[in-house]
Design an enzyme around this catalytic site. Sequence first.
Site, PDB file in Angstrom:
ATOM      1  NE  ARG A  18      49.552  45.929  44.035  1.00 31.33           N
ATOM      2  CZ  ARG A  18      48.766  45.569  43.034  1.00 31.33           C
ATOM      3  NH1 ARG A  18      49.234  44.789  42.077  1.00 31.33           N
ATOM      4  NH2 ARG A  18      47.518  45.991  42.981  1.00 31.33           N
ATOM      5  CG  HIS A  78      50.539  43.756  35.323  1.00 38.43           C
ATOM      6  ND1 HIS A  78      50.847  44.122  36.620  1.00 38.43           N
ATOM      7  CD2 HIS A  78      49.187  43.806  35.246  1.00 38.43           C
ATOM      8  CE1 HIS A  78      49.736  44.395  37.273  1.00 38.43           C
ATOM      9  NE2 HIS A  78      48.710  44.205  36.476  1.00 38.43           N
ATOM     10  CG  ASN A  96      45.482  43.207  33.634  1.00 36.75           C
ATOM     11  OD1 ASN A  96      46.580  43.571  33.249  1.00 36.75           O
ATOM     12  ND2 ASN A  96      44.984  43.568  34.801  1.00 36.75           N
ATOM     13  NE  ARG A 114      47.616  36.818  35.740  1.00 37.02           N
ATOM     14  CZ  ARG A 114      47.273  38.072  35.944  1.00 37.02           C
ATOM     15  NH1 ARG A 114      46.568  38.709  35.034  1.00 37.02           N
ATOM     16  NH2 ARG A 114      47.608  38.684  37.058  1.00 37.02           N
TER      17      ARG A 114
END
Length: 311
Positions: free
Chosen positions: A158, A182, A127, A95
């Site tokens: 989800r 998130h 993101n 990330r």
Amino acid sequence: MTQTVGIIGVGHVGAAVAAALTLRGSVGKLWLVDRQDAKAQAEALDLMDQNALLDKHTAIEAFSYDSDWHQLAECDIVVLAAGDISLLGGEHPDRFAELRNSVHVAQDVAPRLRASGFAGVLLNITNPCDVVVTYLQRLTGWAPNRIFGTGTTLDTARMQKAVATALGCNMADVTGYVLGEHGESQFTAWSTVRVAGQPIQALATAQGLSLPDFKEQARMGAWQILAGKGFTAYGIGLSATVMIEAMLADSHRALAVSAYDPALKCYIGQVARLGATGIMSVVSLPLTAEEGVQRERSAASIQHMLATIPV
């Protein structure tokens, strides 16, 4: 007055948002901007081919990334969907690699948007969503209510799918929220989850089901899609579309978005009501003590990533 939405970045996700808005007839005008002008133009042409088959007409146009940002001043809402999902890697997603690229995107986009005269609402998808939208707000200086992120709305969907699949019920009967980052530290606020009005904890106990299993299925949903096709698009595309429609209709619909928390001094996934000016209000949920701890951990994860961005 014609409602107009601009999309910056028309890769897989931006194109999915554009397609959903067009198919649903949500807006009168749709403006597309991408670093690759030819890509934006191609997407516009492809979307325009649908108009003869639809009940509602959407005017679609692509603009030059280097010279046409002033066109966005007409927009009620601008969506930022620029990024490079390939930077996440494969089996062990990075990330921070995605963050470094997204920081450069924000640094390029924010001054262009400010200079364009855009006065509407900015919806961020790029993101890591919570980190990027916090950084964008700092760069633009705009009021926190007119800039927010897609947050955990898709993660909530989800979770609903995982619960409905396990219980054999309709997904629409599952209510409740996934909150926090998130990302890896998101958490399901099980105290908010109901199935046809019944608390999930009681149903899970009665049927011998494990709530942590549901949580893991919701958290891993994106990675399963990424492993198979290399990107996610439809779920997040429709999530953003639903948020756009809520704002354009001034519906005050409550969704789990990435909204600013003054106490934490960052954006984080929480329930907020959306209207014409963006975030109308944040809904304070009575979380359990354990859920409160999970929220704090999630906020710490977001703040840790924010601390790595050069001032």
